[in-house]
Write an enzyme that holds these catalytic residues in place. Structure first.
Site, PDB file in Angstrom:
ATOM      1  N   LYS A 195       0.836  -1.203   0.000  1.00  0.00           N
ATOM      2  CA  LYS A 195       0.000   0.000   0.000  1.00  0.00           C
ATOM      3  C   LYS A 195       0.871   1.254   0.000  1.00  0.00           C
ATOM      4  O   LYS A 195       1.640   1.479   0.932  1.00  0.00           O
ATOM      5  CB  LYS A 195      -0.901   0.036   1.240  1.00  0.00           C
ATOM      6  CG  LYS A 195      -1.921   1.173   1.125  1.00  0.00           C
ATOM      7  CD  LYS A 195      -2.633   1.478   2.418  1.00  0.00           C
ATOM      8  CE  LYS A 195      -1.909   2.494   3.266  1.00  0.00           C
ATOM      9  NZ  LYS A 195      -1.765   3.819   2.643  1.00  0.00           N
ATOM     10  N   GLU A 269      10.660   0.896   9.938  1.00  0.00           N
ATOM     11  CA  GLU A 269      11.623   1.973   9.681  1.00  0.00           C
ATOM     12  C   GLU A 269      10.863   3.258   9.948  1.00  0.00           C
ATOM     13  O   GLU A 269       9.969   3.625   9.182  1.00  0.00           O
ATOM     14  CB  GLU A 269      12.143   1.868   8.234  1.00  0.00           C
ATOM     15  CG  GLU A 269      13.469   2.565   8.041  1.00  0.00           C
ATOM     16  CD  GLU A 269      13.299   3.956   7.501  1.00  0.00           C
ATOM     17  OE1 GLU A 269      13.172   4.887   8.338  1.00  0.00           O
ATOM     18  OE2 GLU A 269      13.281   4.110   6.278  1.00  0.00           O
ATOM     19  N   CYS A 303      13.615  10.684   6.592  1.00  0.00           N
ATOM     20  CA  CYS A 303      13.697  10.228   7.991  1.00  0.00           C
ATOM     21  C   CYS A 303      15.136  10.297   8.503  1.00  0.00           C
ATOM     22  O   CYS A 303      15.361  10.456   9.698  1.00  0.00           O
ATOM     23  CB  CYS A 303      13.115   8.831   8.146  1.00  0.00           C
ATOM     24  SG  CYS A 303      13.566   7.757   6.804  1.00  0.00           S
ATOM     25  N   GLU A 400      10.730  15.205  15.559  1.00  0.00           N
ATOM     26  CA  GLU A 400      10.956  15.185  14.108  1.00  0.00           C
ATOM     27  C   GLU A 400      10.019  16.184  13.420  1.00  0.00           C
ATOM     28  O   GLU A 400       8.807  16.129  13.593  1.00  0.00           O
ATOM     29  CB  GLU A 400      10.698  13.774  13.564  1.00  0.00           C
ATOM     30  CG  GLU A 400      11.083  13.643  12.102  1.00  0.00           C
ATOM     31  CD  GLU A 400      10.820  12.258  11.536  1.00  0.00           C
ATOM     32  OE1 GLU A 400       9.736  11.702  11.796  1.00  0.00           O
ATOM     33  OE2 GLU A 400      11.698  11.735  10.828  1.00  0.00           O
TER      34      GLU A 400
HETATM   35  P1  ADP Z   1       2.787  10.529   8.012  1.00  0.00           P
HETATM   36  O1  ADP Z   1       2.243  10.957   9.334  1.00  0.00           O
HETATM   37  O2  ADP Z   1       4.110  11.097   7.719  1.00  0.00           O
HETATM   38  O3  ADP Z   1       1.821  10.626   6.857  1.00  0.00           O
HETATM   39  P2  ADP Z   1       2.146   7.794   8.482  1.00  0.00           P
HETATM   40  O4  ADP Z   1       2.898   6.901   9.393  1.00  0.00           O
HETATM   41  O5  ADP Z   1       0.800   8.273   8.932  1.00  0.00           O
HETATM   42  O6  ADP Z   1       3.115   8.976   8.158  1.00  0.00           O
HETATM   43  O7  ADP Z   1       1.958   7.108   7.065  1.00  0.00           O
HETATM   44  C1  ADP Z   1       2.826   6.141   6.523  1.00  0.00           C
HETATM   45  C2  ADP Z   1       1.982   5.059   5.886  1.00  0.00           C
HETATM   46  O8  ADP Z   1       1.230   4.392   6.908  1.00  0.00           O
HETATM   47  C3  ADP Z   1       0.959   5.549   4.872  1.00  0.00           C
HETATM   48  O9  ADP Z   1       0.895   4.629   3.805  1.00  0.00           O
HETATM   49  C4  ADP Z   1      -0.332   5.554   5.682  1.00  0.00           C
HETATM   50  O10 ADP Z   1      -1.503   5.435   4.895  1.00  0.00           O
HETATM   51  C5  ADP Z   1      -0.140   4.316   6.541  1.00  0.00           C
HETATM   52  N1  ADP Z   1      -0.939   4.270   7.772  1.00  0.00           N
HETATM   53  C6  ADP Z   1      -1.445   5.310   8.482  1.00  0.00           C
HETATM   54  N2  ADP Z   1      -2.113   4.858   9.576  1.00  0.00           N
HETATM   55  C7  ADP Z   1      -2.018   3.492   9.564  1.00  0.00           C
HETATM   56  C8  ADP Z   1      -2.477   2.438  10.428  1.00  0.00           C
HETATM   57  N3  ADP Z   1      -3.160   2.693  11.526  1.00  0.00           N
HETATM   58  N4  ADP Z   1      -2.162   1.167  10.101  1.00  0.00           N
HETATM   59  C9  ADP Z   1      -1.436   0.890   8.999  1.00  0.00           C
HETATM   60  N5  ADP Z   1      -0.992   1.825   8.146  1.00  0.00           N
HETATM   61  C10 ADP Z   1      -1.265   3.118   8.412  1.00  0.00           C
END
Ligand code: ADP
Length: 489
Positions: A195, A269, A303, A400
């Protein structure tokens, strides 16, 4: 009568201080709507829901992207499970050939990938063209080479694939992160449900088209788009054997909690807040370039960005003066312009997060300095920003920011800088600038960071492992180490 002098316009479209060199986008065709890639074909989402993806430099909509729900994720996982039965059994050299083919097709279509990456994510075309896309292809080339050599990589250990890997990636290096995840999974005989992040799905979907054209057997790679709930559906699916996640520390912690007690393997990561350390015997001009690259590369959406600068007291004045001079030369603007150094911030939300931290930094009492460049009137942009006299307890030092914002602290002794560099929840990367090899060895063994660069910064290569300590996550991607999380022995 006073003579009226013409005021310089701040509209970057009409007042070029340099010759614009816009990348030609005529040959790029985007579809209006993108579907899910499941079992080798593009299919409509079960819910019939789509969400828009925007160009952050113009705020214009680029396309609609399918939103996968639990039913779609179930379909993708069962396609991957079915494909695993065959994919894990074909000869390893055959698997390698498929991966080589993906790498070669990516090289052939590199220009298209670069332009789409820049349109969808806001990064300068120079970076997507010269760094992201070639590196993504190189990851496929590199791991293609490992496919039939696993017995030699892990002698007498009988390495076997895990099964179906769920992979969730962020928006800062969309195609490159897809390559980091997919290439080692395929080389080791696993199948994939990936995804991309919701604001940058387009190059992953182009990759899906490329994978279909490459003739990779159906279901070996499935790409489902959507936001956090789609990611959670992958994480919680009972027939997934491994989760590989790159993203924020908050979501990483959530994922770790949700899979606790299951047999799923996990690599995370996560965030970082790297110390970039300049000693007084460092080659100063090179170090200044390294500082600039360390924090302003990809708008600071990195990162492992060198977001905390430590300068030894004796050279602090000269480094800061040269840094400010160099910052004045940086061009912030249209990401499609080959002269642009700093492109658009990836989204409105990210820009407001960065601006929130800039306000916090000022309120905490650090001294802010921004370059005086003009900003485009449309889109999400941020001036390169320094905070002088920052202190270890400031939030701008501890948290960050993920933007073009650098904090500056000075130090006297090596012990002092090691303590300050390590006194942080993160441990992903660091940089050291000095003329003395012995100092490099001393420091690199004491810094709690997964990657330490010496007299350079932000250099990536498929052969070298990458990953963190502490709240920056665990597990390694890249190199021989990057095969291990996809194998059982
Ligand atoms: P940012 O805050 O920088 O957008 P995220 O960690 O929210 O970083 O997003 C990184 C990835 O994790 C994206 O593909 C996002 O859709 C996905 N994501 C966000 N929330 C969840 C969750 N609860 N479980 C799994 N994947 C998630």
């Amino acid at each position: 009568m006073t003579k009226k002098t013409k005021q310089p316009s701040l509209d970057f479209k009409t007042d070029w201080a340099y010759a614009p060199a816009l990348e030609d986008t005529k040959h790029i065709s985007l579809k209006k709507q993108y579907d899910l890639f499941i079992d080798g074909e593009f299919v409509k989402p079960h819910s019939k829901k789509y969400f828009a993806t925007y160009n952050p430099a113009t705020e214009q909509k680029l396309a609609d992207i399918a939103e996968a729900d639990q039913t779609d994720v179930n379909k993708a996982v069962s396609a991957a499970r079915k494909a695993f039965e065959k994919w894990s059994k074909i000869s390893a050299s055959e698997r390698g050939k498929y991966i080589y083919r993906i790498a070669r097709l990516m090289q052939e279509r590199a220009r298209e990938f670069s332009v789409i990456e820049t349109l969808d994510g806001g990064k300068p075309i120079r970076e997507s063209r010269d760094i992201d896309i070639p590196l993504a292809a190189n990851h496929f080339f590199y791991y293609a080479g490992w496919a039939d050599k696993l017995e030699y990589a892990f002698p007498n250990r009988n390495p076997k694939p895990l099964g179906v890997a769920g992979q969730i990636i962020p928006w800062n290096f969309p195609l490159l992160m897809a390559a980091w995840k997919i290439a080692p999974a395929l080389a080791t005989g696993n199948t994939v449900v990936l995804k991309p992040a919701e604001s940058t799905s387009l190059t992953a979907l182009k990759l899906a088209e490329l994978i279909r054209d490459s003739g990779l057997p159906n279901g070996v790679v499935n790409i489902v788009t959507g936001a956090g709930s789609t990611g959670a559906a992958i994480v919680n699916h009972p027939d997934i054997n491994k989760i590989a996640f790159t993203g924020s520390t908050d979501v990483g912690k959530l994922i770790q909690k949700s899979i606790a007690g299951t047999s799923k393997k996990l690599t995370l990561e996560l965030g970082g807040k790297a110390a970039n350390i300049i000693f007084d015997d460092a080659p100063i001009d090179q170090a200044v370039e390294g500082i600039i690259n360390g924090i302003f590369f990809n708008q600071g959406h990195v990162c492992c960005a060198g977001s905390r600068l430590f300068i030894q007291e004796g050279v602090a004045d000269v480094v800061i003066r040269k840094l400010k001079d160099r910052m004045e030369t940086l061009i912030v603007g249209d990401p499609l312009d080959k002269n642009t150094d700093i492109g658009a911030i990836n989204s409105k939300e990210q820009l407001s997060k960065i601006n929130k931290y800039i306000t916090i930094g000022k309120n905490e009492g650090a001294e802010m300095y921004q370059s005086s460049c003009a900003l485009p009137t449309k889109g999400y942009f941020c001036r390169p920003t320094l905070f002088l006299n920052a202190s270890q307890s400031h939030r701008i030092v501890q948290e960050e920011i993920f933007g073009p914002v650098l904090t500056i602290q000075t130090f006297r002794t090596i012990e002092e800088v090691i303590e300050k560099a390590n006194n942080i929840p993160y441990g992903l990367s660091a940089g050291v600038w000095t003329d003395k090899g012995s100092k490099i060895f001393n420091l690199t063994s004491k810094l709690r960071a997964g990657v330490v660069w010496a007299n350079t910064y932000n250099k990536f290569d498929p052969t070298s492992p990458f990953g963190g300590y502490k709240e920056s996550g665990f597990g390694r991607e890249g190199g021989l180490h990057g095969l291990m999380p996809y194998l059982t022995f």
